[in-house]
Write an enzyme that holds these catalytic residues in place. Structure first.
Site, PDB file in Angstrom:
ATOM      1  N   ASP A  93       0.808  -1.225   0.000  1.00 25.85           N
ATOM      2  CA  ASP A  93       0.000   0.000   0.000  1.00 25.85           C
ATOM      3  C   ASP A  93       0.838   1.271   0.000  1.00 25.85           C
ATOM      4  OD1 ASP A  93      -2.268  -1.651   0.261  1.00 25.85           O
ATOM      5  OD2 ASP A  93      -2.086  -1.643   2.455  1.00 25.85           O
ATOM      6  N   HIS A 142       5.811  10.367  10.588  1.00 22.52           N
ATOM      7  CA  HIS A 142       5.446  11.726  10.177  1.00 22.52           C
ATOM      8  C   HIS A 142       5.198  11.773   8.664  1.00 22.52           C
ATOM      9  CE1 HIS A 142       6.162  16.264  10.415  1.00 22.52           C
ATOM     10  NE2 HIS A 142       6.393  16.037   9.134  1.00 22.52           N
ATOM     11  N   GLU A 143       6.100  11.155   7.895  1.00 25.12           N
ATOM     12  CA  GLU A 143       5.933  11.171   6.435  1.00 25.12           C
ATOM     13  C   GLU A 143       4.701  10.370   6.022  1.00 25.12           C
ATOM     14  OE1 GLU A 143       7.455  13.451   5.191  1.00 25.12           O
ATOM     15  OE2 GLU A 143       9.019  13.680   6.691  1.00 25.12           O
TER      16      GLU A 143
END
Length: 202
Positions: A93, A142-143
């Site tokens: 994904d 975070h990314e």
């Protein structure tokens, strides 16, 4: 539960600079990457987002894209490579590129906003910037947060501690929690986009 469960099948690519950093010790790299994912799993518990590591690829013999200091260029090339190459041989994904290149402007990570499930844009790049696994994991979390529609926290955002995951600056005393703002933005992203690829339990 505020959030319905979502399941992200993750591929992490360690580029040639990372392979070199760990002296081509693939066992050490795999161990580090597994620790990263275990930390990311903890950070995302509040959001009911579950991660499985679909694959780790180590570019021991050289990079398969032109990894360079300009992070936006590297991110774009990595997204194109994922769409063209990686997706054709591995179901997943989201893909994150772990690198050890000195990125411009002291960048330690970059990702496409709201990119989750898109063949090209469901990617991020993360610098292996610390010997503390949790710090690098916080950057990767975070990314991935950007991929899930979360923006940087403003001063009004709160996570019950210092330095929420989506804070623009990474601090040593990170709380590793998502702020109220992040939770609202994530909920809005699910409502507006409902990315299909993270609905299935692997």
């Amino acid at each position: 539960e505020r959030f319905a469960p979502r399941y992200i099948e993750l591929v992490i690519v360690a580029d040639h600079s990372v392979a070199t950093k760990y002296n081509d010790n693939v066992t050490a790299i795999l161990s580090w990457v597994h620790q990263l994912v275990n930390n990311i799993i903890l950070f995302y518990r509040d959001l009911n987002v579950h991660f499985t590591l679909s694959a780790v690829e180590v570019w021991s013999n050289g990079d398969l894209i032109n990894v360079q200091p300009e992070a936006t260029v590297t991110l774009n090339l990595f997204g194109e490579w994922r769409e063209r190459d990686l997706l054709n041989r591995r179901m997943h994904d989201n893909a994150q590129l772990l690198n050890n290149v000195a990125l411009d402007d002291n960048t330690i990570g970059l990702a496409y906003d709201e990119g989750m499930c898109d063949p090209k844009y469901s990617v991020g790049i993360v610098k292996d910037h610390s010997a503390i696994n949790r710090m690098v994991a916080a950057t990767m979390a975070h990314e991935i947060g950007h991929n899930l529609g979360m923006n940087h926290d403003g001063s009004q955002c709160n996570c019950g501690g210092n330095g929420c995951v989506m804070s623009a600056v990474l601090m040593q005393q990170h709380s590793y929690q998502f702020s109220d703002c992040s939770k609202d933005e994530y909920q809005r992203y699910l409502t507006n986009h409902n990315p299909q690829c993270i609905l299935n339990q692997p």
